[in-house]
Design a protein around this motif. Structure first.
Motif, PDB file in Angstrom:
ATOM      1  N   ILE A   3       0.840  -1.205   0.000  1.00 11.43           N
ATOM      2  CA  ILE A   3       0.000   0.000   0.000  1.00 11.43           C
ATOM      3  C   ILE A   3       0.871   1.249   0.000  1.00 11.43           C
ATOM      4  N   LEU A   4       1.884   1.263   0.872  1.00  9.90           N
ATOM      5  CA  LEU A   4       2.707   2.463   0.986  1.00  9.90           C
ATOM      6  C   LEU A   4       3.483   2.734  -0.301  1.00  9.90           C
ATOM      7  N   THR A   5       4.057   1.650  -0.910  1.00 16.83           N
ATOM      8  CA  THR A   5       4.787   1.885  -2.167  1.00 16.83           C
ATOM      9  C   THR A   5       3.842   2.400  -3.244  1.00 16.83           C
ATOM     10  N   THR A   6       2.651   1.806  -3.331  1.00 17.84           N
ATOM     11  CA  THR A   6       1.696   2.267  -4.341  1.00 17.84           C
ATOM     12  C   THR A   6       1.406   3.747  -4.155  1.00 17.84           C
ATOM     13  N   LEU A   7       1.193   4.143  -2.893  1.00 18.17           N
ATOM     14  CA  LEU A   7       0.878   5.546  -2.614  1.00 18.17           C
ATOM     15  C   LEU A   7       2.026   6.463  -3.043  1.00 18.17           C
ATOM     16  N   MET A  19       4.383   5.865  -5.240  1.00 12.90           N
ATOM     17  CA  MET A  19       4.513   5.887  -6.705  1.00 12.90           C
ATOM     18  C   MET A  19       3.447   6.776  -7.322  1.00 12.90           C
ATOM     19  N   LEU A  20       2.186   6.590  -6.868  1.00 13.27           N
ATOM     20  CA  LEU A  20       1.080   7.391  -7.405  1.00 13.27           C
ATOM     21  C   LEU A  20       1.330   8.876  -7.162  1.00 13.27           C
ATOM     22  N   GLY A  21       1.751   9.176  -5.925  1.00 16.81           N
ATOM     23  CA  GLY A  21       2.017  10.572  -5.572  1.00 16.81           C
ATOM     24  C   GLY A  21       3.109  11.149  -6.440  1.00 16.81           C
ATOM     25  N   ALA A  22       4.190  10.382  -6.624  1.00 21.45           N
ATOM     26  CA  ALA A  22       5.299  10.861  -7.449  1.00 21.45           C
ATOM     27  C   ALA A  22       4.826  11.118  -8.872  1.00 21.45           C
ATOM     28  N   ALA A  23       4.040  10.181  -9.424  1.00 21.05           N
ATOM     29  CA  ALA A  23       3.541  10.337 -10.789  1.00 21.05           C
ATOM     30  C   ALA A  23       2.714  11.614 -10.915  1.00 21.05           C
ATOM     31  N   LEU A  24       1.833  11.807  -9.957  1.00 18.84           N
ATOM     32  CA  LEU A  24       0.948  12.975 -10.010  1.00 18.84           C
ATOM     33  C   LEU A  24       1.743  14.272  -9.896  1.00 18.84           C
ATOM     34  N   LEU A  25       2.714  14.282  -8.994  1.00 17.08           N
ATOM     35  CA  LEU A  25       3.508  15.494  -8.811  1.00 17.08           C
ATOM     36  C   LEU A  25       4.306  15.799 -10.072  1.00 17.08           C
ATOM     37  N   LEU A  26       4.830  14.752 -10.724  1.00 17.53           N
ATOM     38  CA  LEU A  26       5.562  14.965 -11.981  1.00 17.53           C
ATOM     39  C   LEU A  26       4.658  15.634 -13.004  1.00 17.53           C
ATOM     40  N   ILE A  27       3.430  15.105 -13.107  1.00 18.09           N
ATOM     41  CA  ILE A  27       2.481  15.702 -14.060  1.00 18.09           C
ATOM     42  C   ILE A  27       2.227  17.165 -13.706  1.00 18.09           C
ATOM     43  N   LEU A  28       1.968  17.404 -12.400  1.00 19.63           N
ATOM     44  CA  LEU A  28       1.630  18.763 -11.977  1.00 19.63           C
ATOM     45  C   LEU A  28       2.766  19.739 -12.251  1.00 19.63           C
ATOM     46  N   PHE A  29       4.006  19.302 -11.968  1.00 16.88           N
ATOM     47  CA  PHE A  29       5.114  20.235 -12.155  1.00 16.88           C
ATOM     48  C   PHE A  29       5.435  20.457 -13.622  1.00 16.88           C
ATOM     49  N   ASN A  30       5.115  19.469 -14.455  1.00 13.98           N
ATOM     50  CA  ASN A  30       5.378  19.661 -15.878  1.00 13.98           C
ATOM     51  C   ASN A  30       4.291  20.441 -16.587  1.00 13.98           C
ATOM     52  N   THR A  31       3.155  20.613 -15.913  1.00 16.91           N
ATOM     53  CA  THR A  31       2.102  21.436 -16.507  1.00 16.91           C
ATOM     54  C   THR A  31       1.964  22.718 -15.704  1.00 16.91           C
ATOM     55  N   LYS A  32       3.105  23.167 -15.161  1.00 10.91           N
ATOM     56  CA  LYS A  32       3.103  24.310 -14.258  1.00 10.91           C
ATOM     57  C   LYS A  32       2.385  25.520 -14.861  1.00 10.91           C
ATOM     58  N   VAL A  66     -16.712  -5.691  -0.293  1.00 12.09           N
ATOM     59  CA  VAL A  66     -16.287  -5.063  -1.548  1.00 12.09           C
ATOM     60  C   VAL A  66     -16.387  -3.552  -1.416  1.00 12.09           C
ATOM     61  N   ARG A  67     -17.504  -3.092  -0.836  1.00  8.79           N
ATOM     62  CA  ARG A  67     -17.752  -1.663  -0.711  1.00  8.79           C
ATOM     63  C   ARG A  67     -16.677  -1.003   0.147  1.00  8.79           C
ATOM     64  N   GLU A  68     -16.426  -1.627   1.299  1.00  8.75           N
ATOM     65  CA  GLU A  68     -15.473  -1.004   2.216  1.00  8.75           C
ATOM     66  C   GLU A  68     -14.067  -0.953   1.634  1.00  8.75           C
ATOM     67  N   LYS A  69     -13.679  -2.033   0.929  1.00  4.98           N
ATOM     68  CA  LYS A  69     -12.345  -2.045   0.313  1.00  4.98           C
ATOM     69  C   LYS A  69     -12.249  -0.978  -0.763  1.00  4.98           C
ATOM     70  N   THR A  70     -13.314  -0.885  -1.586  1.00  2.00           N
ATOM     71  CA  THR A  70     -13.308   0.117  -2.655  1.00  2.00           C
ATOM     72  C   THR A  70     -13.145   1.515  -2.077  1.00  2.00           C
ATOM     73  N   ILE A  71     -13.927   1.790  -1.016  1.00  2.00           N
ATOM     74  CA  ILE A  71     -13.854   3.119  -0.410  1.00  2.00           C
ATOM     75  C   ILE A  71     -12.463   3.384   0.148  1.00  2.00           C
ATOM     76  N   ALA A  72     -11.887   2.376   0.826  1.00  2.00           N
ATOM     77  CA  ALA A  72     -10.561   2.568   1.416  1.00  2.00           C
ATOM     78  C   ALA A  72      -9.535   2.875   0.329  1.00  2.00           C
ATOM     79  N   ILE A  73      -9.596   2.140  -0.781  1.00  2.00           N
ATOM     80  CA  ILE A  73      -8.643   2.393  -1.869  1.00  2.00           C
ATOM     81  C   ILE A  73      -8.871   3.781  -2.449  1.00  2.00           C
ATOM     82  N   PHE A  74     -10.157   4.130  -2.596  1.00  2.00           N
ATOM     83  CA  PHE A  74     -10.484   5.474  -3.106  1.00  2.00           C
ATOM     84  C   PHE A  74      -9.919   6.554  -2.191  1.00  2.00           C
TER      85      PHE A  74
END
Lengths: 146, 231
Positions: free
Chosen positions: A11-15, A17-30, B150-158
């Motif tokens: 979960i933490l790595t995904t977050l 990575m996602l955050g980094a991707a989004l920030l890259l987009i944001l800074f390149n569309t400054k 399913v609902r709770e997991k979806t919300i948490a990921i969101f």
């Protein structure tokens, strides 16, 4: 490593990575995100006339001229370059000399703008009015407070 | 000791003990805060309008805090499979939404006289508007999917995906040129707000947090009850 910690790391790595991707987009569309340009940035980029822009800076000291009712002329400066602004309309409360401002309008030429909207920009300083008087009395009032 | 944060039964016991004193403390803080705001000085630039700040800033902070809490509980819920965290997510989402709308509304009321506009699409205002939409979507998602897991997991990921918005809101005023002023209090140098204005602001923040906490406790209790009786 237990399953729950594997999930936690996933979960933490995904977050991250996602955050980094989004920030890259944001800074390149400054240019789409900044709310305004400074006069120097505009002059550097040699923007042609007729383009609609927002310009932010300070209202130059003793540059406000009231031409007729609701018709104003003033200079906006970032302490390096300045631009002359024409505006017809009502100015906000906080609009005054030395105060930050953002104007929206179309460029006439290199150094002049025809403003359609004028916003006053407030800085992050909050101070009781009585303290300002005290400071002025003792000549402790700093210019940067505006 | 902190088991009540993840265990519904312990939470109920904790809530039963703390709720009454909490209500009294909240009322006292709120009254104290309002009196302090009433006697707080006028700003050298804004005059009376500065008092909107005592509503605007606490609600903005709490809007962010509520989402941060939901993010932490989503991580805990997904990683450690603790169902109570999903109860909390469901219970506090509307509280965050209310704080966000309070923040947007009071900011708008301040913006018209000070900036000269109700609303502009600068980075700070837009990212807070997105936060409000995220809260709304989370509330809506609570009414989808028949299957609870399913609902709770979806919300948490969101919630987790949306949490990327939090640092953007916080740092938007530093990263980009915005009409919104930069932070006055949470910055490295000393706060650029006078102590006579900082005091009422902090008391109001505590009062707002306590009001939010009371509503949260009541909503969480109600949600636990509903799940016990109907599931």
């Amino acid at each position: 490593m237990s399953l729950r910690f594997q999930r936690l790391i996933l979960i933490l790595t995904t977050l991250v990575m996602l955050g980094a991707a989004l920030l890259l987009i944001l800074f390149n569309t400054k240019q789409n995100i900044v709310f305004f340009y400074t006069p120097s940035e505009l002059i550097e980029n040699k923007i042609t006339s007729g383009v609609k822009v927002r310009i932010g800076g300070y209202v130059k000291k003793s540059s406000i001229k009231k031409k007729s009712i609701n018709s104003y002329e003033f200079k906006i400066t970032d302490n390096k370059n300045e631009m002359l602004v024409f505006y017809y309309g009502i100015l906000p409360d906080l609009f005054r000399e030395g105060q930050g401002t953002v104007i929206e309008g179309s460029i006439i030429d290199q150094n002049t703008v025809n403003a359609s909207k004028v916003y006053a920009k407030h800085d992050e300083n909050y101070m009781p009015a009585s303290i300002k008087k005290e400071l002025e009395k003792n000549n402790q009032w700093k210019k940067e407070y505006k | 000791m902190f088991k009540f944060l993840v265990n519904p039964n312990k939470f109920n016991k904790f809530a039963d003990i703390t709720l009454k004193p909490l209500v009294i403390i909240t009322l006292l803080t709120l009254i104290a805060g309002l009196i302090l705001v009433y006697f707080s000085p006028l700003d050298y630039q804004q005059g009376l309008t500065v008092k909107i700040m005592y509503i605007h800033v606490p609600s903005a902070w709490l809007a962010l805090l509520t989402y941060a809490i939901m993010t932490i509980y989503s991580i805990i819920g997904l990683a450690f499979k603790i169902p109570f965290s999903f109860i909390i997510n469901k219970a506090i989402a509307p509280i965050g939404a209310v704080f966000t709308i309070l923040c947007l509304f009071s900011g708008s009321m301040w913006g018209k006289p000070m900036w000269g506009t109700w609303w502009v699409w600068d980075a700070r205002l837009t990212s807070v508007a997105i936060l409000f939409i995220l809260y709304l979507l989370i509330i809506f998602l609570n009414h989808t999917f028949e299957n609870r897991e399913v609902r709770e997991k979806t919300i948490a990921i969101f919630i987790l995906i949306g949490s990327i918005n939090l640092p953007i809101i916080k740092f938007s005023v530093d990263w980009w040129n915005t009409l919104h002023q930069p932070a006055s209090i949470s910055k490295l140098s000393s706060p650029s707000i006078d102590i006579s204005m900082l005091q009422p602001l902090l008391v109001m923040t505590v009062a707002f947090s306590l009001v939010g906490l009371i509503i949260a406790i009541l909503r969480i209790k109600a949600e636990i009850l509903m799940r016990k009786n109907y599931l």
